[in-house]
Scaffold this motif. Sequence first.
Motif, short mmCIF file in Angstrom:
data_model
loop_
_atom_site.label_atom_id
_atom_site.label_comp_id
_atom_site.label_asym_id
_atom_site.label_seq_id
_atom_site.Cartn_x
_atom_site.Cartn_y
_atom_site.Cartn_z
N ILE A 145 -11.04 -26.22 -30.75
CA ILE A 145 -10.15 -26.52 -31.92
C ILE A 145 -8.98 -27.52 -31.53
O ILE A 145 -8.65 -28.34 -32.40
CB ILE A 145 -9.54 -25.20 -32.46
N ALA A 146 -8.32 -27.05 -30.40
CA ALA A 146 -7.28 -27.91 -30.02
C ALA A 146 -7.50 -29.54 -29.96
O ALA A 146 -7.02 -30.45 -30.21
CB ALA A 146 -6.55 -27.43 -28.79
N LYS A 147 -8.60 -29.64 -29.48
CA LYS A 147 -9.14 -31.10 -28.96
C LYS A 147 -9.46 -31.71 -30.30
O LYS A 147 -9.21 -32.92 -30.45
CB LYS A 147 -10.36 -31.00 -27.91
N TYR A 148 -9.96 -30.99 -31.23
CA TYR A 148 -10.50 -31.58 -32.41
C TYR A 148 -9.29 -32.00 -33.17
O TYR A 148 -9.08 -33.13 -33.69
CB TYR A 148 -11.25 -30.50 -33.21
N ILE A 149 -8.04 -31.13 -33.35
CA ILE A 149 -6.90 -31.63 -33.86
C ILE A 149 -6.19 -32.72 -33.15
O ILE A 149 -5.84 -33.71 -34.02
CB ILE A 149 -6.08 -30.40 -33.83
N ARG A 150 -6.41 -32.84 -31.88
CA ARG A 150 -5.60 -33.90 -31.24
C ARG A 150 -6.23 -35.15 -31.42
O ARG A 150 -5.39 -36.12 -31.73
CB ARG A 150 -5.47 -33.76 -29.74
N ILE A 151 -7.72 -35.14 -31.51
CA ILE A 151 -8.10 -36.40 -31.74
C ILE A 151 -8.19 -36.98 -32.96
O ILE A 151 -7.95 -38.12 -33.29
CB ILE A 151 -9.68 -36.13 -31.09
N THR A 152 -8.47 -35.96 -34.04
CA THR A 152 -8.69 -36.32 -35.50
C THR A 152 -7.40 -36.45 -36.13
O THR A 152 -7.14 -36.78 -37.19
CB THR A 152 -9.57 -35.40 -36.19
N GLY A 153 -6.28 -35.61 -35.77
CA GLY A 153 -5.20 -35.37 -36.46
C GLY A 153 -5.27 -34.39 -37.50
O GLY A 153 -4.44 -34.12 -38.34
N PHE A 227 -8.24 -19.20 -19.66
CA PHE A 227 -7.32 -18.43 -20.77
C PHE A 227 -6.25 -19.01 -20.64
O PHE A 227 -5.43 -19.24 -21.85
CB PHE A 227 -7.35 -16.95 -19.97
N LEU A 228 -5.61 -19.53 -19.63
CA LEU A 228 -4.19 -20.40 -19.26
C LEU A 228 -4.35 -21.56 -20.37
O LEU A 228 -3.36 -21.88 -20.88
CB LEU A 228 -4.02 -20.50 -17.95
N ILE A 229 -5.62 -22.25 -20.24
CA ILE A 229 -5.62 -23.58 -20.93
C ILE A 229 -5.59 -23.05 -22.37
O ILE A 229 -5.05 -23.83 -23.20
CB ILE A 229 -6.85 -24.28 -20.71
N ALA A 230 -6.23 -22.19 -22.72
CA ALA A 230 -6.43 -21.79 -24.32
C ALA A 230 -4.98 -21.24 -24.81
O ALA A 230 -4.71 -21.63 -25.95
CB ALA A 230 -7.54 -20.70 -24.25
N ILE A 231 -4.11 -20.58 -24.04
CA ILE A 231 -2.92 -20.28 -24.58
C ILE A 231 -1.99 -21.54 -24.71
O ILE A 231 -1.13 -21.61 -25.71
CB ILE A 231 -2.22 -19.35 -23.38
N GLU A 232 -2.02 -22.23 -23.73
CA GLU A 232 -1.32 -23.73 -23.92
C GLU A 232 -1.60 -24.40 -25.13
O GLU A 232 -0.76 -24.82 -25.89
CB GLU A 232 -1.38 -24.54 -22.69
N ASP A 233 -3.15 -24.40 -25.27
CA ASP A 233 -3.39 -25.21 -26.57
C ASP A 233 -3.08 -24.27 -27.83
O ASP A 233 -2.73 -25.09 -28.75
CB ASP A 233 -5.06 -25.05 -26.26
N PHE A 234 -3.27 -23.17 -27.86
CA PHE A 234 -2.82 -22.28 -29.01
C PHE A 234 -1.28 -22.65 -29.55
O PHE A 234 -1.01 -22.98 -30.35
CB PHE A 234 -3.09 -20.77 -28.78
N ILE A 235 -0.68 -22.47 -28.46
CA ILE A 235 0.93 -22.71 -28.49
C ILE A 235 1.09 -24.27 -29.10
O ILE A 235 1.81 -24.39 -29.86
CB ILE A 235 1.94 -22.48 -27.26
N ALA A 236 0.32 -25.13 -28.48
CA ALA A 236 0.54 -26.58 -28.82
C ALA A 236 0.29 -26.75 -30.37
O ALA A 236 0.82 -27.62 -31.08
CB ALA A 236 -0.13 -27.33 -28.05
N VAL A 237 -0.74 -26.21 -30.82
CA VAL A 237 -1.36 -26.60 -31.95
C VAL A 237 -1.23 -25.85 -33.09
O VAL A 237 -1.70 -26.15 -34.31
CB VAL A 237 -2.81 -27.25 -31.73
N GLY A 238 -1.03 -24.63 -32.75
CA GLY A 238 -1.10 -23.34 -33.84
C GLY A 238 0.03 -23.28 -34.73
O GLY A 238 -0.01 -22.32 -35.68
N ASP A 239 1.07 -24.05 -34.49
CA ASP A 239 2.47 -24.01 -35.53
C ASP A 239 2.99 -22.42 -35.49
O ASP A 239 2.92 -21.80 -36.57
CB ASP A 239 2.17 -24.40 -37.01
N LEU A 240 3.04 -21.83 -34.35
CA LEU A 240 3.18 -20.49 -34.19
C LEU A 240 4.81 -20.27 -34.48
O LEU A 240 5.62 -21.09 -34.48
CB LEU A 240 3.25 -19.99 -32.94
N ASN A 241 5.05 -19.00 -34.97
CA ASN A 241 6.50 -18.67 -35.33
C ASN A 241 7.20 -18.18 -33.90
O ASN A 241 6.65 -18.19 -33.10
CB ASN A 241 6.45 -17.54 -36.35
N THR A 242 8.53 -17.75 -34.24
CA THR A 242 9.28 -17.77 -32.70
C THR A 242 8.57 -16.47 -32.11
O THR A 242 8.48 -16.54 -30.94
CB THR A 242 10.71 -17.25 -33.42
N ASP A 243 8.08 -15.48 -32.88
CA ASP A 243 7.70 -14.15 -32.29
C ASP A 243 6.27 -14.38 -31.58
O ASP A 243 6.05 -14.06 -30.17
CB ASP A 243 7.44 -12.96 -33.43
#
Length: 430
Positions: A145-153, A227-243
């Motif tokens: 999902i993260a790769k898809y978002i990075r490449i396609t926007g 798992f580490l890579i996935a966590i980094e990707d989730f934080i990077a593209v997921g628009d997460l809230n502070t918590d």
Amino acid sequence: MNKNIALAALIVLGSRGISSAQETGLTAKEQKNVQPEVMNKVKTMAEELIKKGFTAGDGYGEVWIRDLNTFIELSCKVNDKSQIRKHLITFFQFQQPDGSILDGYIPSEKAGTEGKFYKSDLVPGFLGHKNTVETDQETSLIQAIAKYIRITGDKTILNDKVAGLTVKNQMERAMDFLMKERFNEKYGLIWGATTADWGDVQPEQGWGVVIDENTHRAIDIYDNAMFLIAIEDFIAVGDLNTDQTRKWKGIYKNVRQNINKYLWDDQAQKYIPHVYLNGSPFPASFDESKVYYHGGTAVAIEAGLLTKKQVKEAYQKMQQNVKDAHAATIGLTLYPVYPAGTFQNKVMGPYSYQNGGDWTWFGGRMVTQLIRYNLLAEAKEALDPMLARVISNNGFYEWYTPDNQPKGSSSFRGEAGVLWTAIRELEKKK
């Protein structure tokens, strides 16, 4: 039909009796002329293959997430974005109540009769299945999902709703599954069944793809680096809230620390194969601590766990293993191999399949990491024989025997994807 059952029909075990002339399977001319003309040719061949579909390759009717994750970058270049998005969403449509992600899905009429199949009212006409010995389906989907978002926007995919929840919510459910069902509190790491490096076959009876009462649960570097890579990707593209950000950054920090604490052998400068939670399935006469995992090490490097000096040393160890195994490339899964009979699945004999077979699918990822660390001479040295055998065989094969004989699918998209990515990364350095 699960992937290993499907693959059994494709595998013919390679012989270990090889001559020095067979050690690489490449002529002197082929060795000398792999750059740059061969780079361009292989890149074009990869693009043409990926245009033809999303399954792992010939012999497979399924779309697999661990495979798609490794050729999605190329797919985003040559295929329609809406089709890629549809395939990614389908994995969430098959997501289980506990948040887990299946390995793959297949049209119902193409499914075999072996193994357990999952149905989803959201995907009529398809069946899914899951090799439970793995712990990389969830992390592979997050990365894809993260790769898809990075490449396609295209971040709107995060807001698509599946079973009443957004894709973003379903992504976190998948990650939470790992923390709830595959996290070991004692070691602070995620676990899976005992497999050979990144493989999907356990040593116990049958095909070895389903966790049962005979399974030896274990912690390894591949699952946790993914798992580490996935966590980094989730934080990077997921628009997460502070918590959410605080939660996942905390998990990332702890997992990274525990990888270094429990899986890294500082004296040997390598990752240990397994931390066992309920004993080892291998005989005491076999010293598993000597086994070097090429694939898991490459993914650990991708996760940023090693320094540049350690990356270069890892590459040198891999090349020494290639020499000792009389193999062709650093795609060599592991060395030394597990002895005959230690895996009941017959495809896992010494120097076969994931037990010392040579997989560009992971060797190519190591090349990309060498490029990332600016170890360009090493990257070219490692890449050359991988490209040459694509040309020699006129195709992308799933894996190779030590004497470089191609095995498995002859149109393996995972190999095409990782080689394309490595070539593109190398071109950027010029």
